[in-house]
Design a protein around this motif. Structure first.
Motif, PDB file in Angstrom:
ATOM      1  N   ALA A   1      56.718  76.362  59.366  1.00 22.57           N
ATOM      2  CA  ALA A   1      55.375  76.658  59.875  1.00 22.57           C
ATOM      3  C   ALA A   1      55.075  75.367  59.671  1.00 22.57           C
ATOM      4  N   PHE A   2      54.189  75.003  60.489  1.00 25.41           N
ATOM      5  CA  PHE A   2      52.765  73.826  60.271  1.00 25.41           C
ATOM      6  C   PHE A   2      51.785  74.197  59.282  1.00 25.41           C
ATOM      7  N   PRO A   3      51.659  73.123  58.417  1.00 26.55           N
ATOM      8  CA  PRO A   3      50.885  73.540  57.320  1.00 26.55           C
ATOM      9  C   PRO A   3      49.188  73.905  57.858  1.00 26.55           C
ATOM     10  N   PHE A   4      48.567  74.882  57.409  1.00 24.37           N
ATOM     11  CA  PHE A   4      46.712  75.315  57.772  1.00 24.37           C
ATOM     12  C   PHE A   4      47.000  75.766  59.149  1.00 24.37           C
ATOM     13  N   ALA A   5      47.715  76.223  59.801  1.00 25.75           N
ATOM     14  CA  ALA A   5      47.814  76.665  60.670  1.00 25.75           C
ATOM     15  C   ALA A   5      49.007  77.806  60.994  1.00 25.75           C
ATOM     16  N   HIS A   6      48.087  79.513  60.909  1.00 22.34           N
ATOM     17  CA  HIS A   6      48.665  80.686  60.857  1.00 22.34           C
ATOM     18  C   HIS A   6      49.349  80.680  62.141  1.00 22.34           C
ATOM     19  N   HIS A   7      49.469  81.087  63.661  1.00 23.99           N
ATOM     20  CA  HIS A   7      50.403  81.220  64.638  1.00 23.99           C
ATOM     21  C   HIS A   7      50.130  79.888  65.589  1.00 23.99           C
ATOM     22  N   THR A   8      49.682  79.494  65.906  1.00 26.33           N
ATOM     23  CA  THR A   8      48.990  78.775  66.777  1.00 26.33           C
ATOM     24  C   THR A   8      48.850  77.732  66.634  1.00 26.33           C
ATOM     25  N   MET A   9      48.858  76.266  67.005  1.00 24.69           N
ATOM     26  CA  MET A   9      48.191  74.996  66.831  1.00 24.69           C
ATOM     27  C   MET A   9      47.261  75.060  67.502  1.00 24.69           C
ATOM     28  N   PRO A  10      46.442  74.086  67.005  1.00 19.43           N
ATOM     29  CA  PRO A  10      45.196  74.311  67.177  1.00 19.43           C
ATOM     30  C   PRO A  10      44.565  73.414  68.315  1.00 19.43           C
ATOM     31  N   ILE A  11      43.733  72.970  69.272  1.00 20.58           N
ATOM     32  CA  ILE A  11      44.184  72.280  70.866  1.00 20.58           C
ATOM     33  C   ILE A  11      44.893  72.269  71.808  1.00 20.58           C
ATOM     34  N   ILE A  12      46.400  72.492  70.859  1.00 18.70           N
ATOM     35  CA  ILE A  12      47.417  72.708  72.367  1.00 18.70           C
ATOM     36  C   ILE A  12      47.660  74.125  71.835  1.00 18.70           C
TER      37      ILE A  12
ATOM     38  N   ASN B   1      49.132  91.980  57.890  1.00 20.17           N
ATOM     39  CA  ASN B   1      48.683  91.865  59.131  1.00 20.17           C
ATOM     40  C   ASN B   1      48.757  93.082  60.071  1.00 20.17           C
ATOM     41  N   PHE B   2      48.208  92.753  60.939  1.00 17.09           N
ATOM     42  CA  PHE B   2      48.401  93.972  61.812  1.00 17.09           C
ATOM     43  C   PHE B   2      49.191  94.145  63.081  1.00 17.09           C
ATOM     44  N   PRO B   3      49.573  95.531  62.049  1.00 14.74           N
ATOM     45  CA  PRO B   3      50.348  96.005  62.101  1.00 14.74           C
ATOM     46  C   PRO B   3      51.425  97.082  63.645  1.00 14.74           C
ATOM     47  N   GLU B   4      50.172  96.891  64.664  1.00 14.02           N
ATOM     48  CA  GLU B   4      50.688  97.396  65.760  1.00 14.02           C
ATOM     49  C   GLU B   4      51.700  97.050  66.430  1.00 14.02           C
ATOM     50  N   GLY B   5      53.252  97.639  66.293  1.00 10.33           N
ATOM     51  CA  GLY B   5      54.119  97.462  67.349  1.00 10.33           C
ATOM     52  C   GLY B   5      54.775  95.891  65.894  1.00 10.33           C
ATOM     53  N   ASP B   6      56.156  95.720  67.279  1.00  6.55           N
ATOM     54  CA  ASP B   6      56.271  93.974  67.368  1.00  6.55           C
ATOM     55  C   ASP B   6      54.704  93.144  67.790  1.00  6.55           C
ATOM     56  N   THR B   7      54.130  93.058  68.212  1.00  4.93           N
ATOM     57  CA  THR B   7      53.669  92.940  68.679  1.00  4.93           C
ATOM     58  C   THR B   7      52.120  92.366  68.094  1.00  4.93           C
ATOM     59  N   ALA B   8      51.024  91.113  68.570  1.00  5.98           N
ATOM     60  CA  ALA B   8      50.240  90.829  68.203  1.00  5.98           C
ATOM     61  C   ALA B   8      48.908  91.531  69.553  1.00  5.98           C
ATOM     62  N   MET B   9      47.461  91.703  69.123  1.00  3.57           N
ATOM     63  CA  MET B   9      46.961  91.628  70.552  1.00  3.57           C
ATOM     64  C   MET B   9      46.002  90.292  70.215  1.00  3.57           C
ATOM     65  N   ILE B  10      45.743  89.431  71.518  1.00 10.72           N
ATOM     66  CA  ILE B  10      44.824  88.348  70.482  1.00 10.72           C
ATOM     67  C   ILE B  10      43.773  88.078  71.681  1.00 10.72           C
TER      68      ILE B  10
ATOM     69  N   SER C   1      55.508  88.579  71.523  1.00  8.60           N
ATOM     70  CA  SER C   1      55.404  88.568  69.641  1.00  8.60           C
ATOM     71  C   SER C   1      55.430  87.893  68.648  1.00  8.60           C
ATOM     72  N   ARG C   2      55.290  88.235  67.597  1.00  9.04           N
ATOM     73  CA  ARG C   2      55.883  87.454  66.739  1.00  9.04           C
ATOM     74  C   ARG C   2      56.013  88.340  65.110  1.00  9.04           C
ATOM     75  N   PRO C   3      56.209  87.008  63.834  1.00  7.34           N
ATOM     76  CA  PRO C   3      57.010  87.286  63.348  1.00  7.34           C
ATOM     77  C   PRO C   3      56.298  88.281  62.454  1.00  7.34           C
ATOM     78  N   VAL C   4      56.669  89.281  61.801  1.00  6.16           N
ATOM     79  CA  VAL C   4      55.592  89.743  60.716  1.00  6.16           C
ATOM     80  C   VAL C   4      54.397  89.312  60.004  1.00  6.16           C
ATOM     81  N   ASP C   5      54.622  88.098  59.319  1.00  9.34           N
ATOM     82  CA  ASP C   5      53.308  87.026  58.384  1.00  9.34           C
ATOM     83  C   ASP C   5      53.227  86.019  59.436  1.00  9.34           C
ATOM     84  N   LYS C   6      53.169  86.244  60.680  1.00 12.20           N
ATOM     85  CA  LYS C   6      52.463  85.208  61.888  1.00 12.20           C
ATOM     86  C   LYS C   6      51.386  86.171  62.216  1.00 12.20           C
TER      87      LYS C   6
END
Length: 508
Positions: free
Chosen positions: A192-203, A234-243, A271-276
């Motif tokens: 994973a990219f350092p300091f970004a949780h699940h989404t790259m800043p800007i792009i 981490n948000f537990p609802e399903g295999d998904t994240a609502m953003i 769809s995201r991995p649990v820790d993301k």
């Protein structure tokens, strides 16, 4: 039990802080400064800047969020260079194991202060061959590695984006969350990219590679999760994240009369991995093995009522005896006030303590808490079972799953536990007639592999929490909220934006 947990944390952190401070005191003395100056937060960094020969304006960089972390690392490295510590390993020790190396160097009689490490004369005298560009590259690489290790395994900064935890936590609070209390979780998505949780800043692209997935593992913990701990998960609802909506919008949309289908249209589902998945912060109301229920807005754990003390944001309808009321007096108590369609009546949001003060007013005719009636079925409420007439303020009782606990696979239990068995614990589950097939074989019971928790926001009527999506499994737990390091009120004037009274406030 809460005091016990804090004592354990204190016993763990105190020697580290004391040893670090003793070592820094001795190093200050070696550099010709009074040792007591090492005890003053921020000012001690100013002295380190001065001792290293860096410009004084570096000090102000320490107050810029995001930048300050790297600057602090750079200042520390410059400082130890002034004592002849030039190797990469020594720099790693100064940052990550300073509680060991600072006292070791401080009491080393052979170690001397050599001068301002950032000066050209120093570099020439000690023949440091690295160019400025190489020094900065090394410093940045080192800072990224050190920051990633600290963030993943020790402590991480978070901010509060919504009011779901008022009044314990306010929008604009910046807080530190400990990974060590409950045991640091080994990254499940390691690339994973350092300091970004699940989404790259800007792009806006993914900040991780999900082609490599590790099994859930944790390092040893210093404490178990306790009831009333404030926990990040981490948000537990399903295999998904609502953003596309803050976590307190479910109920607001429901109040507007929107259907479940229209509510879902407000969200983008990925769809995201649990820790993301998205990070949520709530209070742990019930731990694994507890029996949880709610009766007219009051949480009941193991048969005992558990009111929120000194916190908790609830909604009330207040009727006054007259329309000639100075509402500013009640706003000064901290209450949020909104008019209703009826004369002399207002909706007021506040803590039980605020309402107790309000009741003392001779102008108040009646106060009624806004709660759902028993017997009303809310399809948005877990477990979304029309045979259970449950709603936001009335549900249960049922047991929170515990590792090693065995539950019968029947029509009464399956609406509550099917999701945990199938999704969180990775089993295939299928109903054939009146029978259940577990991983392709007929089964009448299931024994849980993980502990689970019941999380709720302190702002009980403005929080999407376990009442909507059920249990939080242990592999979703991120860490324990420790204290607020900064709090900014975006609605305040320029000179009042910082809530000074909340800085370094512990989270309870």
């Amino acid at each position: 039990m809460e005091l016990h947990a804090y004592l354990i944390t204190l016993l763990f952190l105190s020697p580290i802080i004391i040893l670090y401070q003793i070592g820094l005191w001795k190093l200050f003395e070696k550099a010709g400064y009074p040792g007591w100056k090492s005890l003053i937060p921020f000012y001690n960094y100013y002295i380190m800047i001065e001792a290293s020969g860096r410009p004084a304006w570096w000090f102000f960089l320490l107050f810029i969020p995001g930048v300050n972390f790297f600057v602090a690392i750079g200042i520390t490295i410059d400082f130890v260079k002034s004592f002849g510590k030039f190797t990469f390993g020594e720099h790693v020790g100064a940052i990550i194991l300073s509680f060991y190396f600072f006292p070791k160097w401080g009491f080393d009689k052979k170690l001397e202060y050599l001068g301002e490490s950032a000066s050209p004369e120093f570099n020439k005298k000690y023949k440091l061959k690295k160019t400025k560009t190489r020094e900065w590259v090394d410093a940045i690489v080192f800072a990224v590695i050190a920051a990633t290790i600290i963030r993943v395994f020790f402590i991480e900064a978070y901010t509060i984006p919504s009011g779901s935890m008022e009044r314990s936590l306010l929008v604009g609070d910046f807080l530190f969350v400990s990974k060590v209390n409950y045991g640091a979780r080994i990254p499940m998505t390691p690339v994973a990219f350092p300091f970004a949780h699940h989404t790259m800043p800007i792009i806006g692209t993914k900040a991780y590679y999900d082609g490599i997935q590790w099994k859930y593992r944790r390092l040893p913990s210093f404490q178990d999760i306790k009831r009333n701990d404030v926990v990040v998960f981490n948000f537990p609802e399903g295999d998904t994240a609502m953003i596309e909506a803050p976590d307190d919008n479910y109920y607001q949309m429901q109040l507007r009369g929107e259907t479940p289908q229209s509510i879902r249209s407000h969200f983008t589902v990925v769809s995201r991995p649990v820790d993301k998945r998205e990070n949520f912060i709530k209070r742990c109301i019930a731990i694994a093995g507890d029996t949880i229920s709610m009766d007219r807005g009051m949480a009941i754990v193991n048969g005992k009522k558990e009111p929120l003390k000194g916190t908790g944001w609830f909604s009330y309808v207040v009727e006054f005896k007259t329309s000639d009321i100075n509402l500013k007096l009640f706003e000064d108590l901290g209450l949020k006030i909104a008019p209703t369609a009826l004369p002399n009546m207002y909706q007021m949001d506040g803590t039980p303590d605020m309402i107790a003060e309000l009741k003392k007013s001779e102008f108040v005719k009646s106060i009624q808490e806004n709660i759902e009636e028993k017997g009303y079925y809310d399809k948005l409420i877990f477990p979304h079972d029309d045979k259970r007439a449950w709603n936001l303020d009335n549900f249960g009782p049922f047991i929170v799953p515990k590792k090693g606990w065995t539950v019968s696979l029947d029509s009464l239990n399956m609406p509550l536990y099917e999701r945990a068995i199938r999704v969180y614990e990775g089993n295939t589950l299928q109903k054939i007639g009146n029978d259940w097939l577990l991983n392709g074989k007929k089964a009448t019971s299931y024994t849980f592999k993980m502990n689970y928790y019941w999380m709720m926001g302190d702002n009980r009527h403005q929080s999407a929490d376990s009442r909507y999506w059920g249990f939080v499994p242990e592999d979703h737990i991120v860490g324990k909220a420790l204290f607020i390091w900064l709090s900014i009120d975006s609605d305040a004037s320029f000179f009042s934006k910082i809530r000074w009274s909340r800085i370094l406030k512990g989270i309870h």
